[in-house]
Scaffold this motif. Structure first.
Motif, mmCIF file in Angstrom:
data_model
loop_
_atom_site.group_PDB
_atom_site.id
_atom_site.type_symbol
_atom_site.label_atom_id
_atom_site.label_comp_id
_atom_site.label_asym_id
_atom_site.label_seq_id
_atom_site.Cartn_x
_atom_site.Cartn_y
_atom_site.Cartn_z
ATOM 1 N N ASP A 253 -17.097 -1.867 23.866
ATOM 2 C CA ASP A 253 -16.133 -1.331 22.919
ATOM 3 C C ASP A 253 -14.745 -1.531 23.522
ATOM 4 O O ASP A 253 -14.397 -0.853 24.486
ATOM 5 N N PRO A 254 -13.957 -2.439 22.963
ATOM 6 C CA PRO A 254 -12.658 -2.741 23.577
ATOM 7 C C PRO A 254 -11.717 -1.548 23.627
ATOM 8 O O PRO A 254 -10.810 -1.522 24.449
ATOM 9 N N LEU A 255 -11.913 -0.572 22.765
ATOM 10 C CA LEU A 255 -10.981 0.557 22.729
ATOM 11 C C LEU A 255 -11.395 1.713 23.625
ATOM 12 O O LEU A 255 -10.668 2.687 23.734
ATOM 13 N N ALA A 256 -12.530 1.639 24.231
ATOM 14 C CA ALA A 256 -12.969 2.788 25.010
ATOM 15 C C ALA A 256 -12.936 2.466 26.489
ATOM 16 O O ALA A 256 -13.326 1.378 26.882
#
Lengths: 297, 57
Positions: B39-42
């Motif tokens: 997950d690129p945002l986490a």
């Protein structure tokens, strides 16, 4: 492996891989607790130790979606035992369909004490008294919200107060309940599996802290080559230590963090038993301490 | 963290390293390519105690 969130204690497999555990159930539709995310979190991920580059992160959804702290695997049955860092956590096991292939799925179950359904184990239990165990199935291991523990509790599963560190040694699984006990300073539980995967086994309260001076918020733990548990403290208001615990349940200070007030974490020994490794949570240091470690003193 | 037997008598040590976008260079480590990230945002928001450390660094 990258792109996972709040990876916590984790655990090793007998077949040469590492299971990394997300201690968050952050959800795309529910930004806030740990920031916005694009995918559901709260899973275990497997990382082969032979990997020489970033691995493809595959969430092992059948193992459950919850604030997983750590796992440990029975080397005989390959059943995976799991802790959950919640004040009303359950203790889980995952029976894989295929040995050495967790991604193939399996069944998630939660521990229930036969004689006392829905038991809150936080206070009032005697030490060293084994309770018979049965395991209740979790119908939906991958719910939209953080509700796996409620499913198990409704079926009679026992509650633990922040189950965290978990290790396997000599046919038993030891795990901490960081805030459990009469003084809410921590407990260590010992679960012994039954002879077969369908047998429930027994669980007993191995240690309960009588005061901060002896054990303050036990967290990660491991079995030392000389047969004692070594436990990391995650206390809030004093120096954190590594605490040794003899097979008789006697506690002693093994080491202390003399640098700052941060927790020690991830304690483990090298496969040859010659080196003790431990992390300092902040500023993110790993220490290697050479023995000999084959006996207590 | 766990230790495994490695080749030629070595030990392979596996551990987590928590990273958050926006951390000062001293706190950063190796990041996988985006197509290899779950997950690129986490994660995005550091815990409160770490935010305080960052603010004071």
């Amino acid at each position: 492996m990258a792109g996972t969130s709040r990876n916590c204690g984790g655990g090793k497999t007998p077949w040469g891989s590492w299971i990394s555990c997300e201690e968050t159930t952050a959800t795309p539709a529910q930004p806030g607790q740990h920031g916005p995310v694009q995918k559901r979190h709260g899973y275990a991920f497997e990382v082969p130790i032979a990997a020489n580059g970033p691995v493809n992160p595959v969430p092992l959804k059948a193992m459950g979606r919850f604030q997983r702290e750590a796992i440990a695997i029975d080397p005989k049955t390959h059943i995976v035992y799991q802790t959950e860092d919640r004040g009303d956590s359950l203790f889980y096991r995952f029976i894989p369909k295929e040995p050495r292939n967790l991604a193939a799925g399996g069944e998630l179950q939660a521990l229930k004490i036969k004689s006392a359904p829905k038991l809150n184990t936080g206070q009032g239990l005697p030490r060293r008294q084994p309770f018979e165990v049965e395991w209740v199935p979790i119908a939906d291991p991958d719910p939209a919200t953080d509700t796996v523990r409620y499913q198990g509790y409704e079926k009679g599963a026992a509650r633990f107060v922040r189950s965290e560190g978990l290790c396997y040694a000599n046919g038993a699984f030891y795990f901490t309940a960081t805030s459990g006990g009469q003084k809410q300073l921590g407990q260590i539980w010992c679960y012994r599996p039954g002879r077969t995967s369908t047998a429930g086994g027994t669980i007993e309260l191995f240690v309960e802290s009588a005061g901060k001076d002896v054990l303050d918020y036990p967290d990660n733990l491991t079995m030392a080559p000389w047969g004692d548990l070594i436990c990391c403290e995650d206390g809030n208001d004093r120096t954190n230590r590594l605490v040794g615990i003899t097979p008789q349940g006697q506690l002693y200070t093994f080491a202390r963090n003399a640098l700052n007030d941060q927790e020690l974490a991830g304690v483990c020994f090298s496969p040859d038993g010659q080196t003790l490794f431990v992390n300092l949570y902040h500023p993110g240091m790993t220490f290697a301490i050479w023995g000999p470690w084959h006996r207590r003193s | 963290m766990a230790a495994f037997p490695g080749p030629n008598g070595t030990t392979i040590l596996v551990r987590n390293h928590e990273m958050y976008p926006g951390l000062p260079r001293a706190f950063q480590g190796v990041v996988a390519p985006k197509d290899r990230m779950y997950d690129p945002l986490a994660p995005v928001v550091p815990p409160r105690w770490l935010s305080a450390k960052i603010a004071n660094s």
